[in-house]
Design a protein around this motif. Structure first.
Motif, mmCIF file in Angstrom:
data_model
loop_
_atom_site.group_PDB
_atom_site.id
_atom_site.type_symbol
_atom_site.label_atom_id
_atom_site.label_comp_id
_atom_site.label_asym_id
_atom_site.label_seq_id
_atom_site.Cartn_x
_atom_site.Cartn_y
_atom_site.Cartn_z
ATOM 1 N N LYS A 1 0.808 -1.223 0.000
ATOM 2 C CA LYS A 1 0.000 0.000 0.000
ATOM 3 C C LYS A 1 0.844 1.278 0.000
ATOM 4 C CE LYS A 1 -4.119 1.831 2.176
ATOM 5 N NZ LYS A 1 -5.157 1.578 3.161
ATOM 6 N N THR A 2 1.927 1.291 0.767
ATOM 7 C CA THR A 2 2.714 2.517 0.924
ATOM 8 C C THR A 2 4.003 2.536 0.105
ATOM 9 O OG1 THR A 2 3.971 1.668 2.802
ATOM 10 C CG2 THR A 2 1.879 2.814 3.282
ATOM 11 N N GLY A 3 4.506 1.373 -0.255
ATOM 12 C CA GLY A 3 5.795 1.303 -0.946
ATOM 13 C C GLY A 3 6.972 1.544 -0.023
ATOM 14 N N LEU A 4 6.713 1.492 1.277
ATOM 15 C CA LEU A 4 7.753 1.725 2.286
ATOM 16 C C LEU A 4 7.775 0.590 3.294
ATOM 17 C CD1 LEU A 4 7.046 5.505 2.958
ATOM 18 C CD2 LEU A 4 8.992 4.549 1.722
ATOM 19 N N PRO A 5 8.911 0.380 3.944
ATOM 20 C CA PRO A 5 8.966 -0.647 4.980
ATOM 21 C C PRO A 5 8.193 -0.181 6.216
ATOM 22 C CG PRO A 5 11.040 0.544 4.909
ATOM 23 C CD PRO A 5 10.197 1.051 3.771
ATOM 24 N N THR A 6 7.462 -1.067 6.816
ATOM 25 C CA THR A 6 6.629 -0.731 7.962
ATOM 26 C C THR A 6 7.464 -0.500 9.213
ATOM 27 O OG1 THR A 6 4.845 -2.049 7.028
ATOM 28 C CG2 THR A 6 4.689 -1.521 9.374
ATOM 29 N N GLY A 7 7.249 0.664 9.839
ATOM 30 C CA GLY A 7 7.877 0.962 11.120
ATOM 31 C C GLY A 7 9.324 1.410 11.065
ATOM 32 N N TYR A 8 9.847 1.708 9.895
ATOM 33 C CA TYR A 8 11.234 2.140 9.760
ATOM 34 C C TYR A 8 11.308 3.671 9.836
ATOM 35 C CZ TYR A 8 13.110 -2.361 8.122
ATOM 36 O OH TYR A 8 13.526 -3.658 8.024
ATOM 37 N N SER A 9 12.313 4.186 10.508
ATOM 38 C CA SER A 9 12.566 5.629 10.519
ATOM 39 C C SER A 9 13.382 5.971 9.273
ATOM 40 C CB SER A 9 13.347 6.025 11.764
ATOM 41 O OG SER A 9 14.679 5.518 11.692
ATOM 42 N N ALA A 10 13.556 7.253 9.005
ATOM 43 C CA ALA A 10 14.359 7.678 7.855
ATOM 44 C C ALA A 10 15.794 7.166 7.980
ATOM 45 C CB ALA A 10 14.340 9.191 7.732
ATOM 46 N N ALA A 11 16.329 7.149 9.181
ATOM 47 C CA ALA A 11 17.702 6.686 9.400
ATOM 48 C C ALA A 11 17.854 5.189 9.167
ATOM 49 C CB ALA A 11 18.155 7.033 10.809
ATOM 50 N N GLU A 12 16.763 4.448 9.276
ATOM 51 C CA GLU A 12 16.796 2.994 9.104
ATOM 52 C C GLU A 12 16.502 2.574 7.663
ATOM 53 O OE1 GLU A 12 15.200 1.881 13.579
ATOM 54 O OE2 GLU A 12 13.748 2.296 11.993
ATOM 55 N N THR A 13 16.170 3.536 6.811
ATOM 56 C CA THR A 13 15.778 3.267 5.436
ATOM 57 C C THR A 13 16.918 3.605 4.478
ATOM 58 O OG1 THR A 13 13.502 3.816 6.019
ATOM 59 C CG2 THR A 13 14.038 3.802 3.688
ATOM 60 N N ASP A 14 17.163 2.738 3.506
ATOM 61 C CA ASP A 14 18.198 2.986 2.502
ATOM 62 C C ASP A 14 17.898 4.302 1.784
ATOM 63 O OD1 ASP A 14 19.670 2.831 -0.095
ATOM 64 O OD2 ASP A 14 20.215 0.852 0.654
ATOM 65 N N THR A 15 18.899 5.125 1.617
ATOM 66 C CA THR A 15 18.712 6.433 0.986
ATOM 67 C C THR A 15 18.296 6.330 -0.483
ATOM 68 O OG1 THR A 15 21.073 6.568 0.474
ATOM 69 C CG2 THR A 15 20.337 7.590 2.529
ATOM 70 N N ARG A 16 18.525 5.186 -1.116
ATOM 71 C CA ARG A 16 18.133 5.001 -2.525
ATOM 72 C C ARG A 16 16.657 4.675 -2.679
ATOM 73 N NH1 ARG A 16 21.454 0.172 -4.358
ATOM 74 N NH2 ARG A 16 21.055 -0.430 -2.202
#
Length: 87
Positions: A50-65
């Motif tokens: 639905k979101t195209g993002l990992p659930t519960g991850y902060s910006a710092a925990e998400t790959d910058t790409r």
């Protein structure tokens, strides 16, 4: 296929795949596919449909790409074919 192998390939190639697709390839339920995995950038390529993002991850925990609007592989069949084409 091992979850660690799938995650490593997604990370290497900068490709998103949904929890359902990864679950289908690894023999796990979509809901618990990432259970026990640390919230690290390399793991952030497994995303909610639905979101195209990992659930519960902060910006710092998400790959910058990772881009929210980029397409994600949504089925186990598509992911299996992609894994064969992207060693």
């Amino acid at each position: 296929m091992e979850l660690s192998v799938v995650i490593a390939r997604l990370h290497k190639h900068g490709q998103k795949a949904t929890y359902g697709a990864v679950g289908g390839v690894t023999g796990r339920l979509a809901r618990g596919v990432m259970q026990g995995q640390p919230k690290l950038p390399r793991n952030s390529w497994v995303v909610a449909k639905k979101t195209g993002l990992p659930t519960g991850y902060s910006a710092a925990e998400t790959d910058t790409r990772l881009q929210p609007n980029s397409p994600a592989i949504e089925s186990a069949e598509q992911l299996r074919a992609w894994l064969i084409a992207h060693p």
